[in-house]
Design a protein around this motif. Structure first.
Motif, mmCIF file in Angstrom:
data_model
loop_
_atom_site.group_PDB
_atom_site.id
_atom_site.type_symbol
_atom_site.label_atom_id
_atom_site.label_comp_id
_atom_site.label_asym_id
_atom_site.label_seq_id
_atom_site.Cartn_x
_atom_site.Cartn_y
_atom_site.Cartn_z
ATOM 1 N N LEU A 1 0.822 -1.198 0.000
ATOM 2 C CA LEU A 1 0.000 0.000 0.000
ATOM 3 C C LEU A 1 0.862 1.257 0.000
ATOM 4 C CD1 LEU A 1 -2.809 -0.896 2.586
ATOM 5 C CD2 LEU A 1 -3.078 -0.678 0.117
ATOM 6 N N ARG A 2 1.865 1.282 0.830
ATOM 7 C CA ARG A 2 2.718 2.467 0.904
ATOM 8 C C ARG A 2 3.464 2.700 -0.411
ATOM 9 N NH1 ARG A 2 4.719 1.146 7.065
ATOM 10 N NH2 ARG A 2 3.253 2.575 8.116
ATOM 11 N N ARG A 3 3.776 1.622 -1.103
ATOM 12 C CA ARG A 3 4.515 1.730 -2.355
ATOM 13 C C ARG A 3 3.594 2.071 -3.539
ATOM 14 N NH1 ARG A 3 6.459 -2.766 -1.921
ATOM 15 N NH2 ARG A 3 5.243 -4.023 -3.393
ATOM 16 N N ARG A 4 2.441 1.456 -3.589
ATOM 17 C CA ARG A 4 1.566 1.583 -4.761
ATOM 18 C C ARG A 4 0.409 2.560 -4.562
ATOM 19 N NH1 ARG A 4 1.604 -2.725 -8.643
ATOM 20 N NH2 ARG A 4 3.336 -4.163 -8.305
ATOM 21 N N ARG A 5 -0.036 2.739 -3.335
ATOM 22 C CA ARG A 5 -1.191 3.599 -3.069
ATOM 23 C C ARG A 5 -0.908 4.509 -1.876
ATOM 24 N NH1 ARG A 5 -6.361 0.091 -2.259
ATOM 25 N NH2 ARG A 5 -7.262 2.190 -2.205
ATOM 26 N N PRO A 6 0.087 5.360 -1.994
ATOM 27 C CA PRO A 6 0.495 6.172 -0.833
ATOM 28 C C PRO A 6 -0.622 7.065 -0.288
ATOM 29 C CG PRO A 6 1.513 6.970 -2.875
ATOM 30 C CD PRO A 6 0.912 5.649 -3.178
ATOM 31 N N ARG A 7 -1.517 7.540 -1.137
ATOM 32 C CA ARG A 7 -2.607 8.386 -0.641
ATOM 33 C C ARG A 7 -3.516 7.618 0.322
ATOM 34 N NH1 ARG A 7 -3.665 13.208 -3.326
ATOM 35 N NH2 ARG A 7 -2.415 13.556 -5.210
ATOM 36 N N GLY B 1 -0.996 10.112 6.350
ATOM 37 C CA GLY B 1 -1.408 10.629 7.643
ATOM 38 C C GLY B 1 -1.649 9.574 8.700
ATOM 39 N N LEU B 2 -1.418 8.296 8.365
ATOM 40 C CA LEU B 2 -1.641 7.213 9.326
ATOM 41 C C LEU B 2 -0.292 6.716 9.834
ATOM 42 C CD1 LEU B 2 -4.435 5.223 7.458
ATOM 43 C CD2 LEU B 2 -4.698 7.013 9.204
ATOM 44 N N SER C 1 0.157 4.341 12.526
ATOM 45 C CA SER C 1 0.217 2.967 13.021
ATOM 46 C C SER C 1 -0.342 1.988 12.001
ATOM 47 C CB SER C 1 -0.575 2.838 14.332
ATOM 48 O OG SER C 1 -1.961 2.955 14.076
ATOM 49 N N VAL C 2 0.129 0.756 12.104
ATOM 50 C CA VAL C 2 -0.380 -0.308 11.245
ATOM 51 C C VAL C 2 -1.866 -0.534 11.514
ATOM 52 C CG1 VAL C 2 -0.256 -2.784 10.785
ATOM 53 C CG2 VAL C 2 1.839 -1.446 10.973
ATOM 54 N N GLU C 3 -2.279 -0.459 12.774
ATOM 55 C CA GLU C 3 -3.688 -0.664 13.114
ATOM 56 C C GLU C 3 -4.580 0.357 12.410
ATOM 57 O OE1 GLU C 3 -1.245 -2.583 16.193
ATOM 58 O OE2 GLU C 3 -1.221 -0.608 15.210
ATOM 59 N N ASP C 4 -4.119 1.618 12.348
ATOM 60 C CA ASP C 4 -4.911 2.641 11.663
ATOM 61 C C ASP C 4 -5.031 2.323 10.176
ATOM 62 O OD1 ASP C 4 -5.326 4.017 13.988
ATOM 63 O OD2 ASP C 4 -3.684 5.439 13.667
ATOM 64 N N ILE C 5 -3.947 1.842 9.569
ATOM 65 C CA ILE C 5 -3.979 1.474 8.148
ATOM 66 C C ILE C 5 -4.936 0.310 7.931
ATOM 67 C CG2 ILE C 5 -2.609 0.503 6.256
ATOM 68 C CD1 ILE C 5 -0.222 2.098 7.347
ATOM 69 N N LEU C 6 -4.880 -0.675 8.803
ATOM 70 C CA LEU C 6 -5.755 -1.840 8.662
ATOM 71 C C LEU C 6 -7.216 -1.450 8.843
ATOM 72 C CD1 LEU C 6 -3.728 -4.616 10.535
ATOM 73 C CD2 LEU C 6 -3.841 -4.151 8.076
#
Length: 591
Positions: free
Chosen positions: A191-197, A201-202, A204-209
């Protein structure tokens, strides 16, 4: 008289040869008045692809006309069941009101009533017998009879156009620790590599999940989609969300070879990325490999392309029904000597039909899971489990076509969907024998391949041919047009339907000739209504629908569906919009 199942005289001839009702044709004597069991049949036809009911013939006496049949009274009684109701009236015998035509025709110089039932739009189903209620009064067609639909089937029809939310719901008892750490880490990195938007602003991993619906809104409990895509062992919470794999020695499950009923049997579990890889591996271990020359070297290729296998199993796991009604069932992968079948619970969602699956558009029963799997990597590569772009079936079809195999064939029911991948090419010795038996061996290769697809039960249109035979859409339409002109195929029943076997491929009548040598079923039938429409315009140049109906001695209602199809297929040109009184039809110069 033209019907949705062909000219009425041909329909009756077919019934008399087979001596039974057919899947889309029901006959009732109705000598003592309108039978009550007509309404379950109307329900069943309305819930599927439509069908034809003929009243006034006696199945017990080889479909002879019924003495004393009161066609006028029966027509009025049926028409009353189909008419719209005023607000101060109660519901009719079937709810919602069925769609179709009711008319009197003549068979053997005697009147019969012909009821042509149309399929209800997906958003209006299920159609049920009003007096029995939705749960007990919804019917489906099974063989030549009507059967009460299961509660699960009624649920699927009732929710077929509503977006399910079950995949976004939290799984009781599951925690963050039930997710596979390494897979989660690779998912977040992707996600960070392909869809940074999507992760901006997140911290923690929990917030991303949570943002990507792997965790529910509490930030701690995995959703069903998150558990299926990234879980350590999802089957702890949903035991049947797995795959069973079996290899059979014969072409049916009940065929034994010696003492063997199965050659291989496995239960495949884990998150979806793991199950996809394990199923592909199991299939490849049980099919043949051929040596293919490539440039200066050579390579091994499985008889079914790996890409097609992977896409088929990924589709089944992504789009199966995960509602509580279906969680007692699993995806089944079954390998036979001639084919691979992959079946999943839940029919085609969203009101689509089999022919719509090849359009290249994406419509997902499990929207959260589908979106998630587009970013979840496979275990042994950075490739995502799926693309979520409607490209899976076209990719399968292309891979199969490049290997000389037929396009995937889908067998759809209300409660399940099966995709069939053939193990052998289209123009095999077996299909060569069949082509010879119908007199098609001298046709061009593309025409022969198309006939074989139709013979095997595929829903063939120009999009399927384009992918299967590596031709553009114009060439595919030309192939289909040539087969129609020569009587091998018929145009679709609807503007978005598949082509049908023509008079030269009427398998039922052809196969029955040897069984009933004295039955007169092989005579020259009159041309189809499409042929007669074209001939009328060849002679007259340009006509209105009423003028065509007069020349063909038929009704405007019977003509309109055929005119829509012929316009859509480029055979005819309409001179004005559908609502115009001045609308007429003429032949296309491309014909």
């Amino acid at each position: 008289m033209e019907t949705s199942q062909g000219p009425l005289d041909e329909v009756v001839a077919r019934l008399r040869v087979t001596s039974t009702d057919l899947a889309q044709i029901e006959v009732k004597a109705a000598g003592g008045g309108l039978p009550k069991d007509i309404w379950p049949t109307v329900s069943a036809f309305s819930n599927a692809e439509g069908g034809l009911i003929i009243l006034g013939l006696d199945e017990k006496h080889r479909f002879a006309v019924v003495d004393g049949f009161d066609a006028t009274a029966i027509r009025e009684a049926v028409s009353n069941g189909f008419r719209p109701r005023r607000s101060d009236e109660g519901a009719g015998p079937v709810t919602p009101r069925p769609i179709g035509s009711v008319d009197i025709a003549v068979v053997d110089d005697a009147p019969v009533v012909v009821v042509d039932v149309e399929a209800l739009p997906a958003g209006q189903r299920p159609a049920f017998v009003t007096s029995q209620g939705k749960e007990a009064g919804t019917y489906e067609r099974v063989g030549d009879g009507d059967r009460r639909m299961s509660t699960y089937g009624v649920f699927l029809l009732s929710t077929n156009v509503e977006q399910p939310r079950v995949d976004s719901e939290p799984v009781p008892g599951a925690t963050l620790g039930d997710l596979e750490g390494a897979l989660v880490e690779r998912f977040v990195a992707r996600l960070r590599r392909r869809r940074p938007r999507s992760v901006a602003g997140l911290a923690s991993v929990e917030d991303i999940l949570e943002r990507h619906n792997v965790l529910a809104s509490d930030g701690a409990t995995p959703t069903l989609a998150g558990l299926l895509a990234l879980g350590r062992y999802p089957q702890h919470f949903v035991p049947q969300a797995m795959v069973t794999f079996a290899v059979y020695p014969g072409t049916a499950k009940d065929v034994f070879v010696g003492e063997q009923r199965m050659l291989d049997r496995r239960v495949i579990e884990g998150p979806i990325p793991a199950m996809v890889e394990d199923v592909v591996r199991a299939v490849l271990q049980n099919i043949q490999v051929r040596r293919v020359v490539a440039g200066a070297g050579a390579r091994d290729e499985p008889e079914i392309p790996e890409l097609a296998i992977r896409e088929a199993i990924a589709n089944a796991l992504t789009h199966r029904d995960y509602s509580p009604w279906a969680l007692g069932d699993q995806v089944r992968v079954e390998l036979f000597p001639d084919r691979l079948e992959i079946a999943n619970p839940g029919g085609i969602w969203g009101g689509r039909r089999v022919v719509d699956l090849f359009s290249g558009t994406s419509r997902s029963r499990n929207a959260v899971l589908s979106a998630l799997l587009a970013d979840v990597p496979m275990l042994n590569s950075e490739e995502a489990v799926s693309e979520n772009a409607g490209s899976g079936i076209p990719a399968m079809t292309g891979a199969l076509g490049r290997s000389g195999l037929a396009a995937p064939r889908y067998v759809a029911h209300v409660t399940d969907l099966t995709v069939v991948l053939d193990r052998h090419g289209l123009l095999s010795p077996e299909t060569g024998d069949w082509l010879a038996s119908v007199g098609a061996t001298d046709l061009d290769a593309d025409l022969r391949r198309t006939l074989v697809l139709v013979h095997r039960g595929y829903a063939v249109d120009d999009q399927v041919l384009r992918a299967q035979l590596a031709m553009d859409s114009a060439d595919a339409k030309q192939v289909l047009r040539r087969l129609v002109d020569d009587g091998w195929l018929q145009f679709p029943r609807r503007t978005d339907g598949a082509y049908r076997p023509g008079r030269r491929l009427d398998g039922v009548l052809r196969d029955q000739v040897a069984l009933f040598p004295h039955a007169d079923v092989r005579g020259h039938a009159p041309g189809s209504i499409d042929d007669r429409i074209v001939n009328a315009l060849v002679n007259e140049g340009q006509l209105s629908v009423r003028a065509i109906a007069e020349r063909l001695d038929t009704t405007v209602g019977a003509l309109r569906p055929r005119l829509r199809v012929l316009v859509a297929e480029g055979v005819l040109i309409a001179t004005a919009p559908p609502t115009s009184r001045n609308r007429e039809y003429r032949l296309s110069s491309r014909r």
